[in-house]
Design an enzyme around this catalytic site. Structure first.
Site, mmCIF file in Angstrom:
data_model
loop_
_atom_site.group_PDB
_atom_site.id
_atom_site.type_symbol
_atom_site.label_atom_id
_atom_site.label_comp_id
_atom_site.label_asym_id
_atom_site.label_seq_id
_atom_site.Cartn_x
_atom_site.Cartn_y
_atom_site.Cartn_z
ATOM 1 N N HIS A 277 -7.007 3.429 5.381
ATOM 2 C CA HIS A 277 -7.009 2.388 4.329
ATOM 3 C C HIS A 277 -8.260 1.520 4.500
ATOM 4 O O HIS A 277 -9.364 2.026 4.408
ATOM 5 C CB HIS A 277 -5.697 1.606 4.441
ATOM 6 C CG HIS A 277 -5.375 0.707 3.289
ATOM 7 N ND1 HIS A 277 -6.061 0.689 2.109
ATOM 8 C CD2 HIS A 277 -4.388 -0.230 3.157
ATOM 9 C CE1 HIS A 277 -5.528 -0.210 1.297
ATOM 10 N NE2 HIS A 277 -4.509 -0.784 1.904
ATOM 11 N N HIS A 316 -9.068 9.889 -2.475
ATOM 12 C CA HIS A 316 -8.250 8.734 -2.882
ATOM 13 C C HIS A 316 -6.932 9.235 -3.461
ATOM 14 O O HIS A 316 -6.889 10.278 -4.123
ATOM 15 C CB HIS A 316 -8.986 7.913 -3.948
ATOM 16 C CG HIS A 316 -8.485 6.513 -4.050
ATOM 17 N ND1 HIS A 316 -7.381 6.179 -4.798
ATOM 18 C CD2 HIS A 316 -8.915 5.372 -3.474
ATOM 19 C CE1 HIS A 316 -7.170 4.877 -4.692
ATOM 20 N NE2 HIS A 316 -8.086 4.356 -3.889
ATOM 21 N N ASP A 372 -15.105 2.791 0.285
ATOM 22 C CA ASP A 372 -15.528 2.603 1.680
ATOM 23 C C ASP A 372 -16.749 3.423 2.074
ATOM 24 O O ASP A 372 -17.235 3.294 3.198
ATOM 25 C CB ASP A 372 -14.357 2.954 2.612
ATOM 26 C CG ASP A 372 -13.226 1.954 2.469
ATOM 27 O OD1 ASP A 372 -12.066 2.364 2.274
ATOM 28 O OD2 ASP A 372 -13.517 0.746 2.511
HETATM 29 C C1 SDX Z 1 -8.783 2.696 0.444
HETATM 30 O O1 SDX Z 1 -4.738 3.036 -2.366
HETATM 31 C C2 SDX Z 1 -5.795 2.402 -2.576
HETATM 32 O O2 SDX Z 1 -6.060 1.961 -3.656
HETATM 33 C C3 SDX Z 1 -6.686 2.191 -1.363
HETATM 34 C C4 SDX Z 1 -8.007 1.497 -1.620
HETATM 35 C C5 SDX Z 1 -7.813 0.058 -2.025
HETATM 36 O O3 SDX Z 1 -8.728 -0.493 -2.660
HETATM 37 O O4 SDX Z 1 -6.789 -0.536 -1.621
HETATM 38 O O5 SDX Z 1 -8.720 2.172 -2.643
HETATM 39 C C6 SDX Z 1 -8.869 1.447 -0.359
HETATM 40 O O6 SDX Z 1 -7.954 2.779 1.300
HETATM 41 C C7 SDX Z 1 -9.690 3.844 0.075
HETATM 42 C C8 SDX Z 1 -9.421 5.116 0.937
HETATM 43 C C9 SDX Z 1 -10.101 4.927 2.283
HETATM 44 N N1 SDX Z 1 -9.731 6.005 3.207
HETATM 45 C C10 SDX Z 1 -10.592 6.988 3.536
HETATM 46 O O7 SDX Z 1 -11.724 7.105 3.065
HETATM 47 C C11 SDX Z 1 -10.055 7.950 4.592
HETATM 48 C C12 SDX Z 1 -10.387 9.385 4.183
HETATM 49 N N2 SDX Z 1 -9.604 9.696 2.973
HETATM 50 C C13 SDX Z 1 -8.319 10.235 3.191
HETATM 51 O O8 SDX Z 1 -7.753 10.410 4.401
HETATM 52 C C14 SDX Z 1 -7.479 10.482 1.947
HETATM 53 O O9 SDX Z 1 -8.304 10.897 0.945
HETATM 54 C C15 SDX Z 1 -6.635 9.314 1.507
HETATM 55 C C16 SDX Z 1 -5.804 8.790 2.613
HETATM 56 C C17 SDX Z 1 -7.491 8.226 0.966
HETATM 57 C C18 SDX Z 1 -5.734 9.818 0.381
HETATM 58 O O10 SDX Z 1 -4.922 10.763 0.941
HETATM 59 P P1 SDX Z 1 -3.785 11.551 0.087
HETATM 60 O O11 SDX Z 1 -3.812 11.150 -1.330
HETATM 61 O O12 SDX Z 1 -2.502 11.404 0.838
HETATM 62 O O13 SDX Z 1 -4.303 13.019 0.116
HETATM 63 P P2 SDX Z 1 -3.963 14.068 1.250
HETATM 64 O O14 SDX Z 1 -4.183 13.453 2.613
HETATM 65 O O15 SDX Z 1 -2.616 14.642 0.942
HETATM 66 O O16 SDX Z 1 -5.107 15.184 1.033
HETATM 67 C C19 SDX Z 1 -4.986 16.199 0.015
HETATM 68 C C20 SDX Z 1 -5.961 17.288 0.449
HETATM 69 C C21 SDX Z 1 -5.705 17.778 1.894
HETATM 70 O O17 SDX Z 1 -6.237 19.095 1.998
HETATM 71 P P3 SDX Z 1 -5.175 20.373 2.085
HETATM 72 O O18 SDX Z 1 -4.093 19.958 3.088
HETATM 73 O O19 SDX Z 1 -4.639 20.465 0.660
HETATM 74 O O20 SDX Z 1 -6.021 21.518 2.508
HETATM 75 O O21 SDX Z 1 -7.297 16.759 0.472
HETATM 76 C C22 SDX Z 1 -7.785 16.779 1.816
HETATM 77 C C23 SDX Z 1 -6.577 16.890 2.727
HETATM 78 O O22 SDX Z 1 -6.952 17.512 3.965
HETATM 79 N N3 SDX Z 1 -8.490 15.504 2.017
HETATM 80 C C24 SDX Z 1 -9.605 15.375 2.710
HETATM 81 C C25 SDX Z 1 -9.951 14.015 2.627
HETATM 82 N N4 SDX Z 1 -9.029 13.355 1.898
HETATM 83 C C26 SDX Z 1 -8.122 14.283 1.521
HETATM 84 N N5 SDX Z 1 -10.343 16.296 3.383
HETATM 85 C C27 SDX Z 1 -11.453 15.807 4.003
HETATM 86 N N6 SDX Z 1 -11.847 14.515 3.970
HETATM 87 C C28 SDX Z 1 -11.129 13.606 3.297
HETATM 88 N N7 SDX Z 1 -11.528 12.331 3.263
#
Ligand code: SDX
Length: 439
Positions: A277, A316, A372
């Protein structure tokens, strides 16, 4: 048969149920059913009834809110209907905080009153400095921020009167006013520097920069620069709110128990601290630093695709297109670096984005840069240590958390204590075994 209904046949009993479909104010943005309408679907009279199973609340509306609108497919973000691009260009953080909390842009008189009330309240209780001094100098700034916010509830016992709208607004102003001071004191404590008191003659953002960097060798020119002050103002606007994200949901959850706002906001900041997050801005910059050069990007991308690591600052839950905030921050990075000096990491970030956005792995999963990805480069250029990055996010998001808390507390119909159900998958009933008889 009414159109806006769902007809459900329970094949266990052959019974048919007609469930109303509810639309929000904007029908084109989806419809929902009331989860409680599922409870009537039973196999027998003493059956509890059907529930929905939704870990992570990925497909559950937890409230009806008028504060922020996001269209994840089209990359749209609006605060109270105003597009984020216009607010970033024309507004200020304090005006946006007013907009989020009061639901409208302030008149000149309203804004002057709001600004004066906040800037006059930036001083924090002297005892809080003793509390801050108790942390090790190498304590993570976000841990200090979370702890200090929670501690503030002990200084304002009247804050527990959460059902009093006037008291809620008093605490809202107090919290928005004090978070820059707590953040700045946290930074100064980590540097072993004396605290700089807020100056009511300065603006909110300039006060924050002054409390951070005054008398710090090499930082004076930073905080005197209007480009830097404006950059921080815009970053705070972009981070101010984002509807039902993890930390805002935490704020609403703790608020639903009628906890005081300091305890609720400390919990929300604790959620934002998480690396998935608000902690992602620190993780993203450390990731770029570890990659180091463009030449190392292909190997890193391979590790991501092998699920050995994640591309921090990408992806996201809602945006399946470019995060509109990331677009603005990416442009701002150039302006800031023109003032503070070049940073090779911006080239690594741009190349990483370019490669990722053309790679099937990321395209298929609709992974784009989020808020981010580039913000850490700007914070680094402004001279912040990486552990202050989530604190800067939390400082801005305080306005959003409070606007959602006020919306919840002002809505008696929705203000129910959050208490979800679970699916029990543990042991069936069994008898206690004395210690001597256990194997
Ligand atoms: C913020 O909610 C909000 O609005 C948050 C925010 C706000 O203003 O409050 O916007 C701020 O928190 C932004 C997000 C910051 N976090 C990151 O940058 C961390 C990296 N991103 C992730 O871990 C991920 O994208 C999330 C947590 C942000 C979202 O995760 P989801 O929606 O639960 O998606 P998921 O983990 O189920 O992923 C789906 C697929 C998976 O691949 P498969 O299992 O299908 O093979 O996408 C892949 C994941 O492995 N994936 C990523 C990835 N994010 C998702 N693969 C590599 N790198 C990534 N960053």
């Amino acid at each position: 048969m009414a159109q806006d209904t769902l007809t459900v046949t329970d094949n266990r009993t052959g019974k048919v149920y007609v469930i109303p479909i509810r639309y929000g104010t904007y029908p084109e943005y989806g419809a929902s059913i009331s989860a409680m309408d599922l409870r009537q679907i039973k196999v027998s009279e003493n059956d509890f009834g059907l529930l929905s199973f939704d870990p992570g609340l990925t497909n559950t509306e937890t409230t009806a809110s008028a504060i922020t609108f996001i269209d994840g497919e089209r990359g749209i973000l609006r605060y109270r209907g105003y597009p984020i691009e216009q607010l970033a260009e024309k507004s200020t953080f304090l005006e946006v905080a007013y907009l989020l909390i009061h639901g409208k842009l302030p008149t000149f008189a309203e804004f002057t009153d709001w600004t004066n009330k906040i800037v006059q309240n930036m001083l924090i209780h002297e005892s809080i400095k003793k509390f801050l001094d108790g942390f090790h100098s190498n304590a993570h700034a976000m841990g200090v921020f979370v702890g200090t916010l929670g501690a503030k509830s002990t200084f304002y016992p009247a804050a527990k009167n959460v059902l009093d709208p006037k008291q809620r607004m008093r605490e809202t102003i107090n919290i928005i006013a004090s978070v820059p001071t707590i953040a700045a004191y946290t930074y100064r404590h980590s540097c072993g520097l004396p605290y700089v008191y807020p100056d009511p003659s300065l603006s909110y953002i300039y006060n924050f920069l002054s409390m951070l960097f005054r008398m710090q060798p090499g930082k004076e020119e930073i905080y005197h620069n209007p480009v830097i002050e404006r950059a921080l103002d815009v970053l705070f606007i972009l981070h101010a709110d984002h509807e039902q994200n993890c930390s805002t949901t935490t704020m609403r959850t703790v608020g639903s128990a009628l906890s005081d706002p300091y305890s609720a906001i400390s919990a929300a900041a604790g959620a934002l601290y998480g690396q998935l997050h608000g902690g992602a801005n620190q993780e993203a910059l450390e990731m770029l630093s570890q990659i180091g050069t463009k030449e190392n990007i292909p190997a890193f991308i391979e590790r991501v695709k092998n699920h050995e690591t994640r591309l921090m600052g990408f992806g996201h839950r809602v945006y399946k297109n470019y995060d509109p905030r990331a677009k603005i921050i990416k442009k701002m990075a150039d302006q800031v670096l023109e003032v503070t000096g070049p940073d090779p990491l911006i080239d690594v970030a741009r190349e990483l984005e370019c490669i990722a956005l053309s790679d099937e792995y990321f395209i298929k999963r609709k992974l784009y840069p989020n808020v981010d990805f580039y913000s850490g480069i700007i914070y680094k250029a402004l001279g912040f240590p990486v552990d202050m990055f989530p604190v800067l996010f939390a400082l801005a998001r305080t306005a959003g958390w409070l606007s959602h808390w006020l919306e919840l507390m002002g809505n008696e119909d929705e203000r129910k204590i959050v208490r979800p159900r679970q699916q029990y998958v543990g042991e069936d009933v069994r008898e206690y075994v004395p210690m001597d008889d256990r194997t």
